[in-house]
Design a protein around this motif. Structure first.
Motif, PDB file in Angstrom:
ATOM      1  N   PRO A   1       0.794  -1.235   0.000  1.00  0.00           N
ATOM      2  CA  PRO A   1       0.000   0.000   0.000  1.00  0.00           C
ATOM      3  C   PRO A   1       0.825   1.284   0.000  1.00  0.00           C
ATOM      4  CG  PRO A   1      -0.104  -1.038   2.169  1.00  0.00           C
ATOM      5  CD  PRO A   1       0.685  -1.954   1.278  1.00  0.00           C
ATOM      6  N   PHE A   2       2.125   1.168   0.171  1.00  0.00           N
ATOM      7  CA  PHE A   2       2.943   2.373   0.285  1.00  0.00           C
ATOM      8  C   PHE A   2       3.488   2.826  -1.064  1.00  0.00           C
ATOM      9  CE2 PHE A   2       3.294   0.269   4.417  1.00  0.00           C
ATOM     10  CZ  PHE A   2       2.764   1.265   5.206  1.00  0.00           C
ATOM     11  N   SER A   3       3.367   4.103  -1.275  1.00  0.00           N
ATOM     12  CA  SER A   3       3.918   4.692  -2.485  1.00  0.00           C
ATOM     13  C   SER A   3       4.316   6.121  -2.153  1.00  0.00           C
ATOM     14  CB  SER A   3       2.880   4.688  -3.602  1.00  0.00           C
ATOM     15  OG  SER A   3       3.430   5.263  -4.757  1.00  0.00           O
ATOM     16  N   PRO A   4       5.524   6.511  -2.327  1.00  0.00           N
ATOM     17  CA  PRO A   4       6.617   5.677  -2.842  1.00  0.00           C
ATOM     18  C   PRO A   4       7.140   4.724  -1.774  1.00  0.00           C
ATOM     19  CG  PRO A   4       7.456   7.838  -2.279  1.00  0.00           C
ATOM     20  CD  PRO A   4       5.959   7.871  -2.048  1.00  0.00           C
ATOM     21  N   CYS A   5       7.816   3.696  -2.251  1.00  0.00           N
ATOM     22  CA  CYS A   5       8.432   2.721  -1.368  1.00  0.00           C
ATOM     23  C   CYS A   5       9.859   2.512  -1.863  1.00  0.00           C
ATOM     24  CB  CYS A   5       7.662   1.399  -1.424  1.00  0.00           C
ATOM     25  SG  CYS A   5       8.339   0.146  -0.336  1.00  0.00           S
TER      26      CYS A   5
END
Length: 141
Positions: A47-51
């Motif tokens: 679910p993380f952006s950016p990662c």
């Protein structure tokens, strides 16, 4: 072992909160023993952006994790996964991604373990692969 640290970075009056995950049990140029930990990490970062994903050289462990993330997203979209094509795509952007043959085969193992967990394949169906995989990895690390 996965170690998680919460970080806050403040600059120009703005604060960014982020999570740093350190995997201490994945040897350089090798593979971890735990497939499910790999799946948990890929799911955790989805679910993380950016990662940002990085390892010592930025191609072996990094390429493997990013490749597995691409595989999982393709599978969730109902698409077939061709591991050779996944690695080829990664290498367009990061030369040498998925650094070793063991890491390439490990990616297959993780996806098969995912299939087993989701009841898309039985333990008996994947057992021959894992028997050969275990023997292969033992000769490579």
């Amino acid at each position: 072992m996965l170690l998680s640290t919460q970080l806050e970075v403040t600059a120009n009056g703005e604060t960014l909160k982020c999570e740093h995950v350190l995997w201490t049990g994945w040897p350089d140029r090798g593979v971890p023993d735990n497939y499910l930990a790999t799946l948990r990490l890929v799911r955790k970062m989805a679910p993380f952006s950016p990662c940002l994903v990085h390892c010592s050289a930025g191609i072996g462990r990094t390429g493997t994790i990013v490749g597995l993330d691409l595989c999982q997203k393709s599978l969730q979209a109902g698409e077939k996964v061709d591991m050779h094509e996944v690695v080829k795509e990664l290498r367009k952007f990061r030369h040498g991604s998925v650094q070793t043959d063991v890491q390439f085969v490990f990616m297959h193992a993780v996806i098969l373990k995912l299939a087993e967990n989701r009841k898309a394949a039985t333990k008996d169906q994947v057992k021959p692969f894992f028997d050969e995989y275990t023997a292969y990895v033992a000769t490579r690390q």
